[in-house]
Scaffold this motif. Structure first.
Motif, PDB file in Angstrom:
ATOM      1  N   GLY A 223       2.396   6.669 -11.486  1.00 58.94           N
ATOM      2  CA  GLY A 223       1.191   7.445 -11.248  1.00 58.94           C
ATOM      3  C   GLY A 223       0.248   6.888 -10.177  1.00 58.94           C
ATOM      4  N   TYR A 224       0.412   5.545 -10.218  1.00 59.19           N
ATOM      5  CA  TYR A 224      -0.449   4.891  -9.175  1.00 59.19           C
ATOM      6  C   TYR A 224       0.245   5.123  -7.765  1.00 59.19           C
ATOM      7  N   THR A 225       1.764   5.084  -7.866  1.00 55.04           N
ATOM      8  CA  THR A 225       2.078   5.167  -6.333  1.00 55.04           C
ATOM      9  C   THR A 225       2.000   6.482  -5.945  1.00 55.04           C
ATOM     10  N   SER A 226       2.038   7.482  -6.611  1.00 54.97           N
ATOM     11  CA  SER A 226       1.774   8.929  -6.416  1.00 54.97           C
ATOM     12  C   SER A 226       0.346   9.230  -6.065  1.00 54.97           C
ATOM     13  N   ALA A 227      -0.412   8.494  -6.537  1.00 47.83           N
ATOM     14  CA  ALA A 227      -1.850   8.849  -5.977  1.00 47.83           C
ATOM     15  C   ALA A 227      -2.143   8.043  -5.018  1.00 47.83           C
ATOM     16  N   ALA A 228      -1.525   6.993  -4.613  1.00 45.91           N
ATOM     17  CA  ALA A 228      -1.784   6.242  -3.414  1.00 45.91           C
ATOM     18  C   ALA A 228      -1.147   7.024  -2.181  1.00 45.91           C
ATOM     19  N   LEU A 229      -0.030   7.701  -2.322  1.00 41.16           N
ATOM     20  CA  LEU A 229       0.514   8.552  -1.531  1.00 41.16           C
ATOM     21  C   LEU A 229      -0.159   9.701  -1.131  1.00 41.16           C
ATOM     22  N   SER A 230      -0.956   9.997  -2.037  1.00 42.84           N
ATOM     23  CA  SER A 230      -1.935  11.460  -1.866  1.00 42.84           C
ATOM     24  C   SER A 230      -2.965  11.369  -0.743  1.00 42.84           C
ATOM     25  N   VAL A 231      -3.184  10.085  -0.647  1.00 42.42           N
ATOM     26  CA  VAL A 231      -4.409   9.673   0.554  1.00 42.42           C
ATOM     27  C   VAL A 231      -3.801  10.546   1.934  1.00 42.42           C
ATOM     28  N   TYR A 232      -2.679  10.654   1.989  1.00 42.71           N
ATOM     29  CA  TYR A 232      -2.081  11.092   3.181  1.00 42.71           C
ATOM     30  C   TYR A 232      -1.647  12.555   2.997  1.00 42.71           C
ATOM     31  N   GLY A 233      -1.799  13.097   1.720  1.00 44.40           N
ATOM     32  CA  GLY A 233      -1.502  14.561   1.558  1.00 44.40           C
ATOM     33  C   GLY A 233      -0.733  14.670   0.314  1.00 44.40           C
ATOM     34  N   VAL A 234      -1.295  15.499  -0.513  1.00 38.19           N
ATOM     35  CA  VAL A 234      -0.446  15.842  -1.869  1.00 38.19           C
ATOM     36  C   VAL A 234       0.993  16.212  -1.668  1.00 38.19           C
ATOM     37  N   ALA A 235       1.539  16.796  -0.426  1.00 42.11           N
ATOM     38  CA  ALA A 235       2.786  17.072  -0.150  1.00 42.11           C
ATOM     39  C   ALA A 235       3.550  15.556  -0.430  1.00 42.11           C
ATOM     40  N   PHE A 236       3.152  14.517   0.138  1.00 44.84           N
ATOM     41  CA  PHE A 236       3.694  13.100  -0.122  1.00 44.84           C
ATOM     42  C   PHE A 236       3.961  12.822  -1.535  1.00 44.84           C
ATOM     43  N   SER A 237       2.928  13.014  -2.404  1.00 46.12           N
ATOM     44  CA  SER A 237       2.927  12.724  -3.656  1.00 46.12           C
ATOM     45  C   SER A 237       4.317  13.615  -4.361  1.00 46.12           C
ATOM     46  N   ASP A 238       4.076  14.926  -4.028  1.00 40.18           N
ATOM     47  CA  ASP A 238       5.019  15.917  -4.705  1.00 40.18           C
ATOM     48  C   ASP A 238       6.432  15.490  -4.540  1.00 40.18           C
ATOM     49  N   GLN A 239       6.705  15.145  -3.047  1.00 37.01           N
ATOM     50  CA  GLN A 239       8.188  14.533  -2.548  1.00 37.01           C
ATOM     51  C   GLN A 239       8.429  13.347  -3.314  1.00 37.01           C
ATOM     52  N   PHE A 240       7.344  12.451  -3.408  1.00 38.90           N
ATOM     53  CA  PHE A 240       7.769  10.940  -4.038  1.00 38.90           C
ATOM     54  C   PHE A 240       8.152  11.393  -5.635  1.00 38.90           C
ATOM     55  N   ILE A 241       7.388  12.009  -6.201  1.00 38.18           N
ATOM     56  CA  ILE A 241       7.699  12.472  -7.751  1.00 38.18           C
ATOM     57  C   ILE A 241       9.015  12.962  -8.041  1.00 38.18           C
ATOM     58  N   ASP A 242       9.201  14.071  -7.185  1.00 40.38           N
ATOM     59  CA  ASP A 242      10.808  14.800  -7.310  1.00 40.38           C
ATOM     60  C   ASP A 242      11.829  13.922  -6.950  1.00 40.38           C
ATOM     61  N   ALA A 243      11.666  13.035  -6.052  1.00 41.88           N
ATOM     62  CA  ALA A 243      12.776  11.864  -5.647  1.00 41.88           C
ATOM     63  C   ALA A 243      12.736  10.800  -6.925  1.00 41.88           C
ATOM     64  N   TYR A 244      11.581  10.433  -7.436  1.00 41.30           N
ATOM     65  CA  TYR A 244      11.719   9.596  -8.543  1.00 41.30           C
ATOM     66  C   TYR A 244      12.436  10.432  -9.710  1.00 41.30           C
ATOM     67  N   GLN A 245      12.056  11.447 -10.113  1.00 44.69           N
ATOM     68  CA  GLN A 245      12.560  12.061 -11.403  1.00 44.69           C
ATOM     69  C   GLN A 245      14.034  12.358 -11.110  1.00 44.69           C
ATOM     70  N   ASP A 246      14.424  12.777  -9.913  1.00 45.68           N
ATOM     71  CA  ASP A 246      15.884  12.748  -9.613  1.00 45.68           C
ATOM     72  C   ASP A 246      16.669  11.467  -9.873  1.00 45.68           C
ATOM     73  N   ALA A 247      16.101  10.484  -9.863  1.00 44.53           N
ATOM     74  CA  ALA A 247      16.578   9.144 -10.093  1.00 44.53           C
ATOM     75  C   ALA A 247      16.572   8.714 -11.513  1.00 44.53           C
ATOM     76  N   ALA A 248      15.258   8.673 -12.148  1.00 44.52           N
ATOM     77  CA  ALA A 248      15.110   8.383 -13.491  1.00 44.52           C
ATOM     78  C   ALA A 248      14.814   9.356 -14.561  1.00 44.52           C
ATOM     79  N   GLY A 249      14.932  10.668 -14.295  1.00 42.61           N
ATOM     80  CA  GLY A 249      14.833  11.540 -15.104  1.00 42.61           C
ATOM     81  C   GLY A 249      13.235  12.061 -15.150  1.00 42.61           C
ATOM     82  N   PRO A 250      12.993  13.219 -15.830  1.00 35.78           N
ATOM     83  CA  PRO A 250      11.640  13.672 -16.168  1.00 35.78           C
ATOM     84  C   PRO A 250      10.495  13.024 -16.564  1.00 35.78           C
ATOM     85  N   LEU A 251       9.547  13.038 -16.022  1.00 31.33           N
ATOM     86  CA  LEU A 251       8.100  12.206 -16.245  1.00 31.33           C
ATOM     87  C   LEU A 251       7.312  12.661 -17.292  1.00 31.33           C
TER      88      LEU A 251
END
Length: 307
Positions: A223-251
């Motif tokens: 959650g912290y990493t996703s929020a930190a990325l959102s400073v550059y745009g919500v799309a960065f957070s979305d891409q990060f979460i999608d890639a994390y869930q692809d590797a670790a499963g649903p959040l």
């Protein structure tokens, strides 16, 4: 450097303890992301690493230094990408705690986080997922950080700041806290952002900045990493979460953890402003304002609040 320079003598002593012998050294620039309180050195000697970096901590930061050392030693044994540690101890000359470690070749975000994330984003997310998936036979000796303790601390700090925006965000979170089911504790980084990454092309070469490592619910990291990325745009957070869930499963409870991460960042910014004298406030607002607005927009996108 000369033989009469105390700092040079101190460095020679540290090299002696780390490698069994001193060696001629040449200061080199510290690469972006490798640490602000660091001294990078090229070594001239057979059997020695070509470059090292000396990270210094004030005596009051001893606990942070120990966390970093403990985490990196344990993760190195797990083949996780962290620098090799050559020496950890006290500097005789400065009385600082010092960490002498491998100088990792690669590049950081270098002031261009968008371009950097475009290149390393999937690896950035996958590396965090790999950290959280490590099956420890015996977890490293790191502090335990219970979620309820973390939440109560943030809530207390919000109330002290007396900000209407932060209070509204806290009010959105509070009713959900009782429903959060804690996940098994893992090693978390604690401040996993783009600035902590050194990469070669698309591959993460090393993760730095382990001073806040602890044993905790992995979603505190995510959650912290996703929020930190959102400073550059919500799309960065979305891409990060999608890639994390692809590797670790649903959040589970994704929005809650992202909003809590954003609130942690906003509280830190608010406390920084509160400590400043009035004459520095305008310059600080110019610097902090875009990040503050980006985090509020991120929270609005995740919650439907109007802040």
């Amino acid at each position: 450097m000369t033989g009469h320079d105390p700092a040079h003598s101190d460095t020679a002593c540290l090299l002696q303890m780390a490698f069994g012998r001193a060696a001629p050294t040449t200061p080199i620039p510290v690469a972006e992301g490798q640490g602000e309180r660091s001294l990078a050195l090229a070594l001239d000697g057979e059997g020695l690493p070509p470059r090292v970096i000396l990270h210094r901590y004030r005596p009051s930061q001893q606990a942070r230094a120990w966390r970093a050392f403990t985490a990196m030693q344990a993760l190195r044994e797990q083949r996780f990408p962290v620098p090799e540690v050559y020496y950890f101890g006290w500097s005789h000359h400065t009385r600082y705690v010092v960490l002498l470690m491998e100088y990792v070749e690669g590049r950081g975000d270098e002031g261009q986080p968008g371009a950097f994330f475009y290149r390393v984003g999937p690896g950035f997310a996958q590396t965090l997922a790999a950290l959280h998936r490590i099956a420890w036979k015996r977890p490293p000796d790191l502090p335990v950080w219970p979620f309820r303790l973390a939440f109560n601390d943030v809530a207390r700090r919000v109330r002290r700041l007396k900000s209407g925006e932060l209070t509204a965000i806290l009010s959105w979170l509070v009713p959900q806290v009782a429903q959060i089911v804690n996940l098994p504790q893992v090693v978390i980084h604690g401040d996993y952002t783009l600035s902590k990454i050194v990469a070669n092309r698309t591959e993460v070469s090393a993760v730095l900045g382990w001073e806040q490592a602890s044993l905790a619910d992995p979603r505190l990291d995510v959650g912290y990493t996703s929020a930190a990325l959102s400073v550059y745009g919500v799309a960065f957070s979305d891409q990060f979460i999608d890639a994390y869930q692809d590797a670790a499963g649903p959040l589970m409870d994704r929005a809650f953890w992202e909003v809590f991460g954003a609130l942690r960042l906003l509280v830190a910014l608010g406390e920084r402003l509160a400590r400043l004298p009035q004459e520095q406030m305008e310059a600080a607002l110019d610097e902090i304002g875009p990040a503050w607005e980006g985090l509020l927009q991120f929270i609005e996108a995740r919650t439907g609040l109007r802040l």
